[in-house]
Scaffold this motif. Sequence first.
Motif, PDB file in Angstrom:
ATOM      1  N   VAL A 345       0.841  -1.202   0.000  1.00 53.62           N
ATOM      2  CA  VAL A 345       0.000   0.000   0.000  1.00 53.62           C
ATOM      3  C   VAL A 345       0.874   1.250   0.000  1.00 53.62           C
ATOM      4  CG1 VAL A 345      -1.612   1.353   1.381  1.00 53.62           C
ATOM      5  CG2 VAL A 345      -1.988  -1.088   1.068  1.00 53.62           C
ATOM      6  N   ILE A 346       1.894   1.249   0.851  1.00 49.35           N
ATOM      7  CA  ILE A 346       2.820   2.388   0.914  1.00 49.35           C
ATOM      8  C   ILE A 346       3.518   2.566  -0.433  1.00 49.35           C
ATOM      9  CG2 ILE A 346       4.915   3.258   2.003  1.00 49.35           C
ATOM     10  CD1 ILE A 346       3.999   1.797   4.560  1.00 49.35           C
ATOM     11  N   ALA A 347       3.942   1.433  -1.031  1.00 44.53           N
ATOM     12  CA  ALA A 347       4.603   1.508  -2.342  1.00 44.53           C
ATOM     13  C   ALA A 347       3.663   2.078  -3.401  1.00 44.53           C
ATOM     14  CB  ALA A 347       5.090   0.124  -2.749  1.00 44.53           C
ATOM     15  N   ALA A 348       2.392   1.677  -3.361  1.00 46.64           N
ATOM     16  CA  ALA A 348       1.419   2.184  -4.332  1.00 46.64           C
ATOM     17  C   ALA A 348       1.227   3.691  -4.174  1.00 46.64           C
ATOM     18  CB  ALA A 348       0.094   1.454  -4.160  1.00 46.64           C
ATOM     19  N   LEU A 349       1.127   4.164  -2.935  1.00 43.30           N
ATOM     20  CA  LEU A 349       0.968   5.599  -2.694  1.00 43.30           C
ATOM     21  C   LEU A 349       2.188   6.377  -3.163  1.00 43.30           C
ATOM     22  CD1 LEU A 349      -0.672   5.486   0.863  1.00 43.30           C
ATOM     23  CD2 LEU A 349      -1.792   6.015  -1.319  1.00 43.30           C
ATOM     24  N   TRP A 350       3.359   5.797  -2.934  1.00 44.15           N
ATOM     25  CA  TRP A 350       4.596   6.466  -3.373  1.00 44.15           C
ATOM     26  C   TRP A 350       4.659   6.557  -4.892  1.00 44.15           C
ATOM     27  CZ3 TRP A 350       8.139   9.658  -1.952  1.00 44.15           C
ATOM     28  CH2 TRP A 350       9.362   9.725  -2.612  1.00 44.15           C
ATOM     29  N   GLN A 351       4.261   5.490  -5.571  1.00 41.25           N
ATOM     30  CA  GLN A 351       4.271   5.506  -7.029  1.00 41.25           C
ATOM     31  C   GLN A 351       3.234   6.480  -7.586  1.00 41.25           C
ATOM     32  OE1 GLN A 351       6.614   4.161  -8.732  1.00 41.25           O
ATOM     33  NE2 GLN A 351       7.513   3.085  -6.985  1.00 41.25           N
ATOM     34  N   LEU A 352       2.105   6.610  -6.900  1.00 44.08           N
ATOM     35  CA  LEU A 352       1.119   7.620  -7.301  1.00 44.08           C
ATOM     36  C   LEU A 352       1.703   9.017  -7.162  1.00 44.08           C
ATOM     37  CD1 LEU A 352      -2.261   6.331  -5.797  1.00 44.08           C
ATOM     38  CD2 LEU A 352      -1.699   6.638  -8.225  1.00 44.08           C
ATOM     39  N   TYR A 353       2.426   9.257  -6.082  1.00 38.51           N
ATOM     40  CA  TYR A 353       3.068  10.561  -5.868  1.00 38.51           C
ATOM     41  C   TYR A 353       4.070  10.866  -6.984  1.00 38.51           C
ATOM     42  CZ  TYR A 353       6.257  13.982  -3.814  1.00 38.51           C
ATOM     43  OH  TYR A 353       7.067  15.072  -3.602  1.00 38.51           O
ATOM     44  N   LYS A 354       4.747   9.816  -7.453  1.00 38.17           N
ATOM     45  CA  LYS A 354       5.728   9.994  -8.533  1.00 38.17           C
ATOM     46  C   LYS A 354       5.082   9.923  -9.914  1.00 38.17           C
ATOM     47  CE  LYS A 354       9.708   7.937  -8.012  1.00 38.17           C
ATOM     48  NZ  LYS A 354      10.713   6.859  -7.797  1.00 38.17           N
ATOM     49  N   LYS A 355       3.722   9.771  -9.934  1.00 41.38           N
ATOM     50  CA  LYS A 355       2.942   9.728 -11.174  1.00 41.38           C
ATOM     51  C   LYS A 355       3.294   8.530 -12.054  1.00 41.38           C
ATOM     52  CE  LYS A 355       2.191  14.733 -11.237  1.00 41.38           C
ATOM     53  NZ  LYS A 355       2.311  15.997 -11.994  1.00 41.38           N
ATOM     54  N   LYS A 356       3.646   7.418 -11.392  1.00 46.13           N
ATOM     55  CA  LYS A 356       3.862   6.160 -12.104  1.00 46.13           C
ATOM     56  C   LYS A 356       2.629   5.296 -11.866  1.00 46.13           C
ATOM     57  CE  LYS A 356       8.916   6.286 -11.852  1.00 46.13           C
ATOM     58  NZ  LYS A 356      10.131   5.560 -11.428  1.00 46.13           N
ATOM     59  N   TYR A 357       1.598   5.563 -12.641  1.00 44.40           N
ATOM     60  CA  TYR A 357       0.279   5.015 -12.354  1.00 44.40           C
ATOM     61  C   TYR A 357       0.193   3.504 -12.583  1.00 44.40           C
ATOM     62  CZ  TYR A 357      -0.796   9.972 -12.415  1.00 44.40           C
ATOM     63  OH  TYR A 357      -0.792  11.309 -12.152  1.00 44.40           O
ATOM     64  N   VAL A 358       0.876   2.994 -13.584  1.00 45.38           N
ATOM     65  CA  VAL A 358       0.823   1.561 -13.864  1.00 45.38           C
ATOM     66  C   VAL A 358       1.423   0.769 -12.706  1.00 45.38           C
ATOM     67  CG1 VAL A 358       1.592  -0.286 -15.393  1.00 45.38           C
ATOM     68  CG2 VAL A 358       0.860   1.909 -16.361  1.00 45.38           C
ATOM     69  N   VAL A 359       2.597   1.200 -12.255  1.00 49.83           N
ATOM     70  CA  VAL A 359       3.261   0.517 -11.140  1.00 49.83           C
ATOM     71  C   VAL A 359       2.408   0.621  -9.876  1.00 49.83           C
ATOM     72  CG1 VAL A 359       5.338   0.430  -9.708  1.00 49.83           C
ATOM     73  CG2 VAL A 359       5.520   1.001 -12.134  1.00 49.83           C
ATOM     74  N   ALA A 360       1.783   1.774  -9.678  1.00 44.48           N
ATOM     75  CA  ALA A 360       0.922   1.968  -8.503  1.00 44.48           C
ATOM     76  C   ALA A 360      -0.264   1.008  -8.519  1.00 44.48           C
ATOM     77  CB  ALA A 360       0.426   3.410  -8.457  1.00 44.48           C
ATOM     78  N   VAL A 361      -0.877   0.834  -9.680  1.00 43.25           N
ATOM     79  CA  VAL A 361      -2.023  -0.074  -9.796  1.00 43.25           C
ATOM     80  C   VAL A 361      -1.591  -1.516  -9.536  1.00 43.25           C
ATOM     81  CG1 VAL A 361      -3.693  -1.053 -11.403  1.00 43.25           C
ATOM     82  CG2 VAL A 361      -3.326   1.425 -11.327  1.00 43.25           C
ATOM     83  N   VAL A 362      -0.441  -1.906 -10.084  1.00 48.98           N
ATOM     84  CA  VAL A 362       0.066  -3.269  -9.862  1.00 48.98           C
ATOM     85  C   VAL A 362       0.339  -3.504  -8.376  1.00 48.98           C
ATOM     86  CG1 VAL A 362       1.975  -4.842 -10.315  1.00 48.98           C
ATOM     87  CG2 VAL A 362       1.012  -3.484 -12.188  1.00 48.98           C
ATOM     88  N   SER A 363       0.978  -2.532  -7.711  1.00 54.57           N
ATOM     89  CA  SER A 363       1.261  -2.649  -6.280  1.00 54.57           C
ATOM     90  C   SER A 363      -0.026  -2.766  -5.481  1.00 54.57           C
ATOM     91  CB  SER A 363       2.066  -1.440  -5.800  1.00 54.57           C
ATOM     92  OG  SER A 363       3.305  -1.350  -6.459  1.00 54.57           O
ATOM     93  N   ALA A 364      -1.028  -1.959  -5.835  1.00 55.08           N
ATOM     94  CA  ALA A 364      -2.313  -2.002  -5.138  1.00 55.08           C
ATOM     95  C   ALA A 364      -3.005  -3.352  -5.331  1.00 55.08           C
ATOM     96  CB  ALA A 364      -3.207  -0.874  -5.627  1.00 55.08           C
ATOM     97  N   ALA A 365      -2.898  -3.899  -6.531  1.00 58.68           N
ATOM     98  CA  ALA A 365      -3.530  -5.194  -6.815  1.00 58.68           C
ATOM     99  C   ALA A 365      -2.885  -6.307  -5.982  1.00 58.68           C
ATOM    100  CB  ALA A 365      -3.418  -5.515  -8.303  1.00 58.68           C
ATOM    101  N   PHE A 366      -1.563  -6.309  -5.928  1.00 61.43           N
ATOM    102  CA  PHE A 366      -0.871  -7.316  -5.124  1.00 61.43           C
ATOM    103  C   PHE A 366      -1.155  -7.118  -3.636  1.00 61.43           C
ATOM    104  CE2 PHE A 366       1.752  -8.213  -8.882  1.00 61.43           C
ATOM    105  CZ  PHE A 366       1.856  -9.598  -8.776  1.00 61.43           C
ATOM    106  N   SER A 367      -1.291  -5.866  -3.226  1.00 60.10           N
ATOM    107  CA  SER A 367      -1.648  -5.586  -1.841  1.00 60.10           C
ATOM    108  C   SER A 367      -3.003  -6.197  -1.493  1.00 60.10           C
ATOM    109  CB  SER A 367      -1.676  -4.075  -1.599  1.00 60.10           C
ATOM    110  OG  SER A 367      -2.118  -3.780  -0.291  1.00 60.10           O
TER     111      SER A 367
END
Length: 420
Positions: A345-367
Amino acid sequence: MSTAAATKPSAAPKGGGRRKLTLPWIMLIVAAGLVLFSLVRVVSGANDLTSVGQVSGALQLAVPIGLAGLGGLWAERAGVVNIGLEGMMVLGTWFGAWAGYQWGPWTGVLFGLVGGAIGGLLHAIITVTFNVNHIVSGVAINILAVGFTQYLSNFTFAEAPGGSSKQSPRIDEITKITIPGLSDWLQDLQAKHWFLISDLAGILGGLVTNLSLLTVVAILLIPATWWILWRTAFGLRLRSCGENPVAAESLGVNVYKYKYIAVTVSGALAGLGGAFLAIVATGIYQEGQTGGRGYIGLAAMIFGNWMPGGMALGAGLFGFTDSLKLRGGAENVHALLLLVALLLVIAALWQLYKKKYVVAVVSAAFSAVFFLWYALTDEVPSQFVDAAPYVTTLLVLALSAQRLRMPKADGLPYRKGQGK
């Protein structure tokens, strides 16, 4: 072009590259991790996660991994890849046990160092003098060490009282220290299971309870390595051999000598890790007892970005996951599913902050997958508990791969005078 100009590293572009973590930031990250860990313990009810016994066991399992990783660091900072750490640990276990049961544990420690150093010297001769591929040499040493120790055991341990062809007689213990009063107080505080306070007490209690003197020596070797390699002229010359040996030679550095020293020290440290396994961890030599710790030590070194402090953190992580199966394994590993979910979840939020939306979605899905796994089950299969250290090794290396920087000449062949 002058030699100074040729050897001077190019300046990093402004605003580019990764910023170096300072000590305050590192302390902040460690504190945040401890808070998250404590939260997981309270929510899951797995109170043994940070108990004194758990931390003490994790430290004991981390030491041989850390010593192997420290050995790998010495070799690779001089430009020699040391896949043979596992074999050098095997030599350390055998020689340490052979001398230890006859002449005492500290003599065994010394012989373990010598046994590993012999393996390191052999690796140096093959790779530095004869320029054989470093991976091929390391694998050969691993195979040779296993066969050599099996052969020696047949006419040493097999004929000794209490021994056999696969194990040594019992070895006397090295003195263990416990700080009276403080240890008991910390254990009582940890037993109250308070948020964060009990976790701190458990960690500190594990560091002052039944601590072998050899463990203290191993821990002190980490700052000693940092000081030698990064604060002395000797260390600067050694590291230059791993970055640009041709430039180092042009400045008068005997590259062969420093590579030999580094790889021999590397083997000695791995041998010390093997001696620790035989003398401290088990009190007996057993065939195959290294269990791949040389390879995990190499992974810890890579995770630590070829730095002693980072390597120590990696060894601690792998030691901790390995210790989970010894104390309430299924419950503890099940609690870690929640920890992984929160980290994602923390990784997904960090990737959203960096505007890396694909990586954020993948992290959220695995979470979400890990949250569901935790919520719908009460424990994990025993096979997963046994595999936890190795799964951790793979995950950590995969996640840290983007920030790694190995020495530039690591593993590359070198011949004296090749720059002329």
